[in-house]
Write a protein that holds these residues in place. Structure first.
Motif, mmCIF file in Angstrom:
data_model
loop_
_atom_site.group_PDB
_atom_site.id
_atom_site.type_symbol
_atom_site.label_atom_id
_atom_site.label_comp_id
_atom_site.label_asym_id
_atom_site.label_seq_id
_atom_site.Cartn_x
_atom_site.Cartn_y
_atom_site.Cartn_z
ATOM 1 N N HIS A 4 35.887 -22.485 25.364
ATOM 2 C CA HIS A 4 36.077 -23.542 24.348
ATOM 3 C C HIS A 4 36.012 -22.974 22.927
ATOM 4 O O HIS A 4 35.108 -23.349 22.159
ATOM 5 C CB HIS A 4 35.042 -24.653 24.505
ATOM 6 C CG HIS A 4 35.068 -25.329 25.835
ATOM 7 N ND1 HIS A 4 34.219 -26.356 26.166
ATOM 8 C CD2 HIS A 4 35.833 -25.145 26.927
ATOM 9 C CE1 HIS A 4 34.459 -26.774 27.399
ATOM 10 N NE2 HIS A 4 35.445 -26.035 27.877
ATOM 11 N N PRO A 5 36.913 -22.068 22.553
ATOM 12 C CA PRO A 5 36.856 -21.460 21.224
ATOM 13 C C PRO A 5 37.172 -22.426 20.082
ATOM 14 O O PRO A 5 37.036 -22.065 18.910
ATOM 15 C CB PRO A 5 37.903 -20.350 21.307
ATOM 16 C CG PRO A 5 38.865 -20.828 22.341
ATOM 17 C CD PRO A 5 38.041 -21.564 23.351
ATOM 18 N N MET A 6 37.624 -23.624 20.408
ATOM 19 C CA MET A 6 37.875 -24.648 19.390
ATOM 20 C C MET A 6 37.526 -26.010 19.979
ATOM 21 O O MET A 6 37.378 -26.148 21.197
ATOM 22 C CB MET A 6 39.346 -24.631 18.943
ATOM 23 C CG MET A 6 40.334 -24.940 20.056
ATOM 24 S SD MET A 6 42.065 -24.858 19.481
ATOM 25 C CE MET A 6 42.205 -23.100 19.125
ATOM 26 N N LEU A 7 37.355 -26.977 19.092
ATOM 27 C CA LEU A 7 37.051 -28.327 19.544
ATOM 28 C C LEU A 7 38.205 -28.898 20.362
ATOM 29 O O LEU A 7 39.363 -28.517 20.161
ATOM 30 C CB LEU A 7 36.775 -29.240 18.355
ATOM 31 C CG LEU A 7 35.543 -28.913 17.502
ATOM 32 C CD1 LEU A 7 35.486 -29.836 16.293
ATOM 33 C CD2 LEU A 7 34.274 -29.028 18.331
ATOM 34 N N ARG A 8 37.875 -29.797 21.267
ATOM 35 C CA ARG A 8 38.917 -30.462 22.059
ATOM 36 C C ARG A 8 39.910 -31.179 21.163
ATOM 37 O O ARG A 8 41.119 -31.143 21.399
ATOM 38 C CB ARG A 8 38.260 -31.455 23.024
ATOM 39 C CG ARG A 8 39.245 -32.211 23.890
ATOM 40 C CD ARG A 8 38.491 -33.127 24.834
ATOM 41 N NE ARG A 8 38.842 -34.510 24.683
ATOM 42 C CZ ARG A 8 38.084 -35.534 25.047
ATOM 43 N NH1 ARG A 8 36.892 -35.317 25.571
ATOM 44 N NH2 ARG A 8 38.482 -36.764 24.892
ATOM 45 N N SER A 9 39.429 -31.821 20.128
ATOM 46 C CA SER A 9 40.323 -32.539 19.212
ATOM 47 C C SER A 9 41.289 -31.581 18.526
ATOM 48 O O SER A 9 42.458 -31.924 18.296
ATOM 49 C CB SER A 9 39.506 -33.296 18.158
ATOM 50 O OG SER A 9 38.664 -32.406 17.427
#
Length: 231
Positions: free
Chosen positions: A193-198
């Protein structure tokens, strides 16, 4: 012969049918319990969960599990069916949540990523087949991807036709978007998860829409034809 004796065979048959029906209900209920125990065991032990751990989660033995499921593959398919039955209505609701095509695409992508984020081990279990006793054949999750791709194609098709494009492009476009999202979701999970889901939803929506928005642009051949007629 008394009348009661004449009716006896029919009465016995009805009694047997009711008894069989009760056993059928019991077997269905027990299978559902074992599927739920498998889901819990996957969340607890990970996607590579073993049958011993599944049986322990269910409070029974492997012998009992195999009494209701022929092998690990049959249990795996049952879990996949459970997940697909839960996820597909959510995706349908997401697609139907707006009249704006871009918002529909974004909602569907976010819903799929939400499933992955909520239970990554269950996602790994159903999407990436673990060691099975035999090939599962056409797994329900692939079927789910196909269903979502067909829905996307149904949305894109009329817009293609209105713009003078070949409507047959709707199928590869719709299925292509689904494949893109699934591949990116796998990367997101592997990468931790290197970035937010959004943020991922926004990036994938931008990428998908860069192609899908072209359905509103008249086909080059049709444009050229109109220019020639005007002159």
């Amino acid at each position: 012969m008394p009348a009661d004796d004449l009716r006896a065979p029919e009465h016995i048959a009805r009694t047997r049918d009711r008894r069989d029906s009760r056993w059928d209900d019991h077997r269905r209920e027990r299978r559902e319990q074992l599927v739920q125990a498998t889901v819990a065991a996957v969340s607890r032990h990970g996607a590579g969960v073993g049958m011993d751990e599944i049986a322990a989660e269910a409070g029974t033995s492997k012998t009992v599990v195999y009494r209701h499921f022929a092998d690990r593959t049959e249990l795996y398919v049952a879990v996949c069916n459970r997940v697909a039955a839960q996820l597909l209505p959510k995706l349908r609701d997401a697609i139907g949540s707006s009249d704006e095509p871009r918002e529909m695409v974004a909602a569907a992508i976010d819903t799929y990523l939400g499933f992955l984020e909520a239970d990554p081990e269950l996602y790994r279990f159903v999407v990436h087949q673990q060691a099975l006793d035999r090939p599962a054949g056409r797994d329900p999750i692939s079927s789910l991807s196909d269903l979502v791709g067909e829905q996307a194609a149904a949305i894109v098709g009329p817009a293609l036709e209105r713009a003078g494009h070949d409507r047959r492009a709707a199928a590869p476009w719709g299925h292509g978007v689904v494949g893109m999202v699934r591949s990116a979701a796998d990367w997101w999970l592997r990468a931790g998860h290197p970035m937010l889901r959004s943020e991922l939803t926004a990036h994938l929506t931008d990428l998908a829409w860069a192609g899908l928005s072209a359905v509103g642009t008249p086909a080059p051949r049709a444009t050229a034809s109109r220019i020639k007629e005007d002159t």
